[in-house]
Design a protein around this motif. Structure first.
Motif, mmCIF file in Angstrom:
data_model
loop_
_atom_site.group_PDB
_atom_site.id
_atom_site.type_symbol
_atom_site.label_atom_id
_atom_site.label_comp_id
_atom_site.label_asym_id
_atom_site.label_seq_id
_atom_site.Cartn_x
_atom_site.Cartn_y
_atom_site.Cartn_z
ATOM 1 N N ALA A 170 100.475 -26.834 -89.190
ATOM 2 C CA ALA A 170 99.697 -26.248 -88.028
ATOM 3 C C ALA A 170 100.147 -24.852 -87.502
ATOM 4 O O ALA A 170 99.555 -23.980 -87.357
ATOM 5 C CB ALA A 170 99.453 -27.214 -87.079
ATOM 6 N N ARG A 171 101.603 -24.860 -87.524
ATOM 7 C CA ARG A 171 102.095 -23.578 -87.154
ATOM 8 C C ARG A 171 101.852 -22.542 -87.738
ATOM 9 O O ARG A 171 101.293 -21.162 -87.345
ATOM 10 C CB ARG A 171 103.621 -23.863 -86.834
ATOM 11 N N LYS A 172 101.998 -22.682 -89.151
ATOM 12 C CA LYS A 172 101.623 -21.488 -89.987
ATOM 13 C C LYS A 172 100.264 -21.191 -89.824
ATOM 14 O O LYS A 172 99.843 -19.754 -89.892
ATOM 15 C CB LYS A 172 101.739 -21.779 -91.388
ATOM 16 N N THR A 173 99.162 -21.934 -89.629
ATOM 17 C CA THR A 173 97.918 -21.412 -89.716
ATOM 18 C C THR A 173 97.702 -20.826 -88.214
ATOM 19 O O THR A 173 96.961 -19.855 -88.195
ATOM 20 C CB THR A 173 97.075 -22.884 -89.416
ATOM 21 N N ARG A 174 98.341 -21.420 -87.448
ATOM 22 C CA ARG A 174 98.269 -20.611 -85.908
ATOM 23 C C ARG A 174 98.919 -19.148 -86.086
ATOM 24 O O ARG A 174 98.060 -18.170 -85.691
ATOM 25 C CB ARG A 174 99.024 -21.150 -84.853
ATOM 26 N N GLU A 175 99.758 -19.075 -86.795
ATOM 27 C CA GLU A 175 100.540 -17.634 -87.169
ATOM 28 C C GLU A 175 99.568 -16.776 -88.046
ATOM 29 O O GLU A 175 99.415 -15.524 -87.601
ATOM 30 C CB GLU A 175 101.754 -17.723 -87.743
ATOM 31 N N THR A 176 98.827 -17.396 -88.923
ATOM 32 C CA THR A 176 97.977 -16.811 -89.939
ATOM 33 C C THR A 176 96.778 -16.260 -88.727
ATOM 34 O O THR A 176 96.098 -15.149 -89.147
ATOM 35 C CB THR A 176 97.306 -17.467 -90.702
ATOM 36 N N ILE A 177 96.302 -16.971 -87.873
ATOM 37 C CA ILE A 177 95.386 -16.646 -86.854
ATOM 38 C C ILE A 177 95.652 -15.395 -86.357
ATOM 39 O O ILE A 177 94.843 -14.439 -86.447
ATOM 40 C CB ILE A 177 94.711 -17.657 -85.593
ATOM 41 N N ILE A 178 96.764 -15.065 -85.832
ATOM 42 C CA ILE A 178 97.255 -13.776 -85.149
ATOM 43 C C ILE A 178 97.164 -12.565 -85.986
ATOM 44 O O ILE A 178 96.713 -11.714 -85.609
ATOM 45 C CB ILE A 178 98.623 -14.106 -84.462
ATOM 46 N N LEU A 179 97.563 -12.963 -87.349
ATOM 47 C CA LEU A 179 97.669 -11.930 -88.476
ATOM 48 C C LEU A 179 96.182 -11.399 -88.646
ATOM 49 O O LEU A 179 95.873 -10.258 -88.738
ATOM 50 C CB LEU A 179 98.259 -12.291 -89.749
ATOM 51 N N CYS A 180 95.369 -12.532 -88.874
ATOM 52 C CA CYS A 180 93.902 -12.100 -89.133
ATOM 53 C C CYS A 180 93.213 -11.520 -87.824
ATOM 54 O O CYS A 180 92.476 -10.409 -88.318
ATOM 55 C CB CYS A 180 92.890 -13.256 -89.395
ATOM 56 N N GLU A 181 93.473 -11.777 -86.720
ATOM 57 C CA GLU A 181 93.006 -10.934 -85.604
ATOM 58 C C GLU A 181 93.473 -9.478 -85.730
ATOM 59 O O GLU A 181 92.731 -8.549 -85.312
ATOM 60 C CB GLU A 181 93.217 -11.774 -84.286
ATOM 61 N N ALA A 182 94.840 -9.282 -85.909
ATOM 62 C CA ALA A 182 95.203 -7.899 -85.818
ATOM 63 C C ALA A 182 94.585 -7.149 -86.878
ATOM 64 O O ALA A 182 94.478 -6.133 -86.774
ATOM 65 C CB ALA A 182 96.818 -8.019 -86.090
ATOM 66 N N ALA A 183 94.276 -7.944 -88.015
ATOM 67 C CA ALA A 183 93.537 -7.183 -89.170
ATOM 68 C C ALA A 183 92.055 -6.955 -88.816
ATOM 69 O O ALA A 183 91.314 -6.402 -89.660
ATOM 70 C CB ALA A 183 93.736 -7.917 -90.444
ATOM 71 N N GLY A 184 91.510 -7.398 -87.733
ATOM 72 C CA GLY A 184 90.044 -7.037 -87.163
ATOM 73 C C GLY A 184 89.147 -8.141 -87.490
ATOM 74 O O GLY A 184 87.802 -7.785 -87.084
ATOM 75 N N PHE A 185 89.564 -9.337 -87.775
ATOM 76 C CA PHE A 185 88.790 -10.396 -87.923
ATOM 77 C C PHE A 185 88.228 -11.007 -86.471
ATOM 78 O O PHE A 185 89.210 -11.216 -85.840
ATOM 79 C CB PHE A 185 89.051 -11.564 -88.941
ATOM 80 N N ASP A 186 87.050 -11.049 -86.221
ATOM 81 C CA ASP A 186 86.473 -11.317 -84.919
ATOM 82 C C ASP A 186 86.107 -12.618 -84.934
ATOM 83 O O ASP A 186 85.727 -13.234 -83.823
ATOM 84 C CB ASP A 186 85.482 -10.274 -84.510
ATOM 85 N N THR A 187 85.775 -13.432 -85.924
ATOM 86 C CA THR A 187 85.518 -14.783 -85.824
ATOM 87 C C THR A 187 86.508 -15.679 -86.958
ATOM 88 O O THR A 187 86.798 -15.261 -88.049
ATOM 89 C CB THR A 187 84.282 -15.005 -86.490
ATOM 90 N N VAL A 188 87.179 -16.805 -86.308
ATOM 91 C CA VAL A 188 88.069 -17.431 -87.205
ATOM 92 C C VAL A 188 87.614 -18.807 -87.456
ATOM 93 O O VAL A 188 87.692 -19.453 -86.090
ATOM 94 C CB VAL A 188 89.434 -17.249 -86.416
#
Ligand code: GDP
Length: 366
Positions: A170-188
């Protein structure tokens, strides 16, 4: 067999059997591949720069680093995440759950196409499936399950991290959310199977929790745990198509009745129940209108930010717990003591409490 004297192959003039000089064989090792192998790691700043530019290859590499067990990888990953943090948080995070066969992948494909094409969104699909340890990678979030969006440039699909405890995954997935958002993904999207413990983990990292249900033969409310239903901000009954429409409507009515028995959640939003067909793409637009309405509603009453802040606090403690637990169980002297004490407990030589105390005393060097 009779020898054929005048066979053309026996003619000295016959050209078909002359041997030509061959071309030289290429080396077995591809020299270009060797060069690629020597690729150095990017610096954290370079990772962040490329991620911010929306470079999907670098984003994938950074996610792989967060999933790595190696200390040097973790160090880079943590620095990258820290630097991405100021650029994160702008997306709408949606948890999606449902029992196997409910139609999660079909629906995510349909939702994704709607979001990308009709609402001009950039979608990241992540997954949490701690049971995936066995298969070395989850079937959840697998690209082959989401055929349509896997061909879209504005979709990033990443299966569940394979290794470790639910907390770690779960922690890794949460970190991935942060990376994806920084890459401009506006829906996760964060997908999980609605049968285990992982819903709570997903619930703790999303803004909206969507439960996909099926209409069945009267046992609608039994397939999924009451606790999971209570977490849902929206329940959507899939496969409302063909001869199944009536059944789906009936199931939806039953869910509505069941939800009436629950107290209003802290968001102040009464969860809605809708029917749709992921396969035939019926009712998709309406589901997204509902989610938009929820986001506006909770942003207006302050719950949206409240939930995110509470989640951040929860993750701080989760992270501490996980690291303490790892430090404890990975310590060689504890491993040794555990093996001995466990046997003593199994042989009823000492009580479990005494055993626990003795092991903890070793850990705290008393
Ligand atoms: P998952 O295990 O939750 O990911 O479920 P899948 O998306 O793999 O779907 C399970 C099965 O249900 C597949 O055979 C799908 O074709 C079928 N299915 C999914 N959505 C619908 C739908 O809206 N209508 C109908 N009739 N079948 C569907």
């Amino acid at each position: 067999m009779q020898y054929i004297e005048h066979h053309p192959e026996n003619d000295p003039q016959y050209k078909g059997l002359t041997v030509n000089e061959g071309v030289s064989a290429p080396p077995i090792v591809n020299p270009y591949l060797q060069k690629r192998k020597q690729r150095r790691f990017l610096t954290p700043a370079e990772y962040v720069e490329q991620i911010r530019k929306g470079n999907i290859t670098v984003l994938s590499q950074a996610v792989t680093l967060t999933e790595s067990q190696k200390a040097e990888h973790q160090q880079i990953a943590q620095e990258v995440i820290e630097k991405c943090l100021p650029f994160s948080g702008q997306s709408v995070r949606i948890g999606i759950t449902g029992v196997p066969g409910a139609g999660k992948s079909t629906s995510i494909d349909a939702f994704g196409m709607h979001l990308i094409h009709d609402r001009k969104k950039k979608l990241a699909v992540l997954a949490i499936d701690p049971s995936s340890e066995r298969s070395k990678g989850s079937i959840l979030g697998d690209k082959t399950r989401m055929e349509e969006i896997s061909r879209e440039a504005n979709a990033f699909i990443r299966p569940s991290p394979a290794a470790g405890s639910l907390g770690g995954v779960a922690r890794k997935t949460r970190e991935t959310i942060i990376l994806c958002e920084a890459a401009g993904f506006d829906t996760v999207f964060v997908e999980t199977v609605g049968v285990g413990q992982s819903e709570t983990a997903v619930h703790s990292m999303v803004d909206f929790f969507l439960l996909i249900q099926l209409s069945g033969a009267g046992d609608e409310l039994q397939g999924i745990k009451r606790g999971v239903m209570e977490m849902a901000d929206g329940i959507i009954v899939n496969k409302a198509d063909g001869s199944n429409v009536e059944k789906a409507n009936l199931a939806a009515a039953q869910y509505r009745n069941a939800l009436h028995l629950f107290p209003l959640p802290p968001s102040g939003w009464a969860p809605k129940v809708m029917t749709y067909s992921g396969y035939y793409k019926i009712g998709i637009h309406e589901i997204w209108d509902m989610i938009d309405e929820y986001i506006q509603f909770t942003k207006a009453n302050g719950y949206f930010d409240e939930r995110r802040t509470a989640q951040a606090k929860y993750w701080m403690y989760e992270s501490i717990n996980e690291q303490l637990r790892n430090h404890f169980y990975q310590s060689p002297e504890i491993k040794e003591a555990l093996a001995v004490k466990e046997q003593q407990v199994l042989n009823s030589e000492i009580s479990p409490f005494t055993a626990a105390k003795q092991i903890l005393d070793i850990y705290f060097h008393k």
